[in-house]
Design an enzyme around this catalytic site. Sequence first.
Site, PDB file in Angstrom:
ATOM      1  N   GLY A 145      -6.259   7.055   7.310  1.00 36.66           N
ATOM      2  CA  GLY A 145      -5.029   6.644   6.341  1.00 36.66           C
ATOM      3  C   GLY A 145      -4.111   7.263   8.075  1.00 36.66           C
TER       4      GLY A 145
ATOM      5  N   SER B  72      -2.465   4.894   9.476  1.00 28.17           N
ATOM      6  CA  SER B  72      -2.122   3.431   9.767  1.00 28.17           C
ATOM      7  C   SER B  72      -0.422   3.842  10.533  1.00 28.17           C
ATOM      8  CB  SER B  72      -1.507   2.477   8.894  1.00 28.17           C
ATOM      9  OG  SER B  72      -1.244   3.402   7.625  1.00 28.17           O
TER      10      SER B  72
ATOM     11  N   VAL C  35      -9.801  -1.442   8.640  1.00 26.25           N
ATOM     12  CA  VAL C  35     -10.049  -1.871   7.532  1.00 26.25           C
ATOM     13  C   VAL C  35      -8.785  -1.146   6.771  1.00 26.25           C
ATOM     14  CG1 VAL C  35     -11.178   0.245   7.424  1.00 26.25           C
ATOM     15  CG2 VAL C  35     -11.874  -1.671   5.994  1.00 26.25           C
TER      16      VAL C  35
ATOM     17  N   ASN D  84      -8.612  11.981   7.406  1.00 36.71           N
ATOM     18  CA  ASN D  84      -6.914  12.273   7.420  1.00 36.71           C
ATOM     19  C   ASN D  84      -6.485  12.110   6.366  1.00 36.71           C
ATOM     20  OD1 ASN D  84      -4.327  13.115   9.257  1.00 36.71           O
ATOM     21  ND2 ASN D  84      -4.615  10.979   9.145  1.00 36.71           N
TER      22      ASN D  84
ATOM     23  N   TYR E 282      -0.598  20.113  -4.605  1.00 36.70           N
ATOM     24  CA  TYR E 282      -1.166  19.423  -3.579  1.00 36.70           C
ATOM     25  C   TYR E 282      -2.381  20.811  -2.960  1.00 36.70           C
ATOM     26  CZ  TYR E 282      -0.622  19.022   1.214  1.00 36.70           C
ATOM     27  OH  TYR E 282      -0.956  18.654   2.612  1.00 36.70           O
TER      28      TYR E 282
ATOM     29  N   LYS F 182      -6.417  20.953  -0.753  1.00 34.92           N
ATOM     30  CA  LYS F 182      -5.970  21.375   0.130  1.00 34.92           C
ATOM     31  C   LYS F 182      -7.011  22.872   0.061  1.00 34.92           C
ATOM     32  CE  LYS F 182      -4.045  17.879   2.083  1.00 34.92           C
ATOM     33  NZ  LYS F 182      -4.856  17.799   3.473  1.00 34.92           N
TER      34      LYS F 182
ATOM     35  N   ILE G  81       4.668  19.017  11.010  1.00 32.93           N
ATOM     36  CA  ILE G  81       4.783  17.400  11.961  1.00 32.93           C
ATOM     37  C   ILE G  81       5.711  17.116  12.345  1.00 32.93           C
ATOM     38  CG2 ILE G  81       2.729  16.297  13.682  1.00 32.93           C
ATOM     39  CD1 ILE G  81       1.977  18.885  12.849  1.00 32.93           C
TER      40      ILE G  81
END
Length: 280
Positions: free
Chosen positions: A14, A16, A61, A91, A168, A172, A201
């Site tokens: 993750g 990108s 990739v 990530n 979610y 986690k 973030i």
Amino acid sequence: MDLELNGKRALVTGSSSGIGAATAKLLGAEGARVMVHGRGAERAKAVAQSIIDAGGQASYVLGDLSNEAVCTDVAKQVLEEFGGIDILVNNAGGSAAAHRPDTTAEVFNRAWLDTPWDDWRWTYEQNVGSSVRLIQAFAPGMIERGWGRIINMSSAAATQTEPDLADYQPAKAAITNMTSGLAKSLSGTGITVNSVTPGTIATEGVRAGFVEWAKQLGWTELDWPTIERRFTHEVIPQPTKHFGRPIDIARMVAFLASPQASYMTGANYRVDGGQCRSIN
């Protein structure tokens, strides 16, 4: 501080955009050879190229890690090109609703009782399933070489729950829990395993989301400094009074990935500006 990462091989899933991209770039700047991962070629290639342009080494990739066969193929490609990795940063994550291109605010904020099991399954596969499969693919090589770093991205939602976010938050929580267990399982191998818990973030996507939220609250000043100040004072209070930046998480990951952190394993490290109300 020299993090002694020169020549280490790293896969950041993750990566990108956002936190992952910042982490990949920092590891590259510290001398690691980085495999960037994403779903779209254009963005993943751009991150890899930025590392190369800065004097580092990188490849990329592609693949949807929530799909078992694709995840296996991604691992195979990385092994073929790098011959193994020394640092695995899990990530890639998120929730099912957030990854749908047609998601509306109502669906994204779907009530717990209205969240379908298919969403639970996708979110668990994306966060936990992909991490488990990649760990099982790369840890044997780390064991053989007697050195490795596994860093799993958790969330404040793992321990400080909010209403809804049904699929979610448990996923986690599983990440945080499995990190501790895996660290014990790999005792004496030279591999450390830790998780990092980011607070809010301010990635590009998060900023856009807060702008929309501010509109719903009826705010008229929609410049980012004002939105950040008001949210951290009025809506999501935290001691730092500003949200984090991707580089804040990247710095913690890079340190944990280094030989400097050899006495740190089985732990969860919060980088959240004091957002979480619990001690840990």
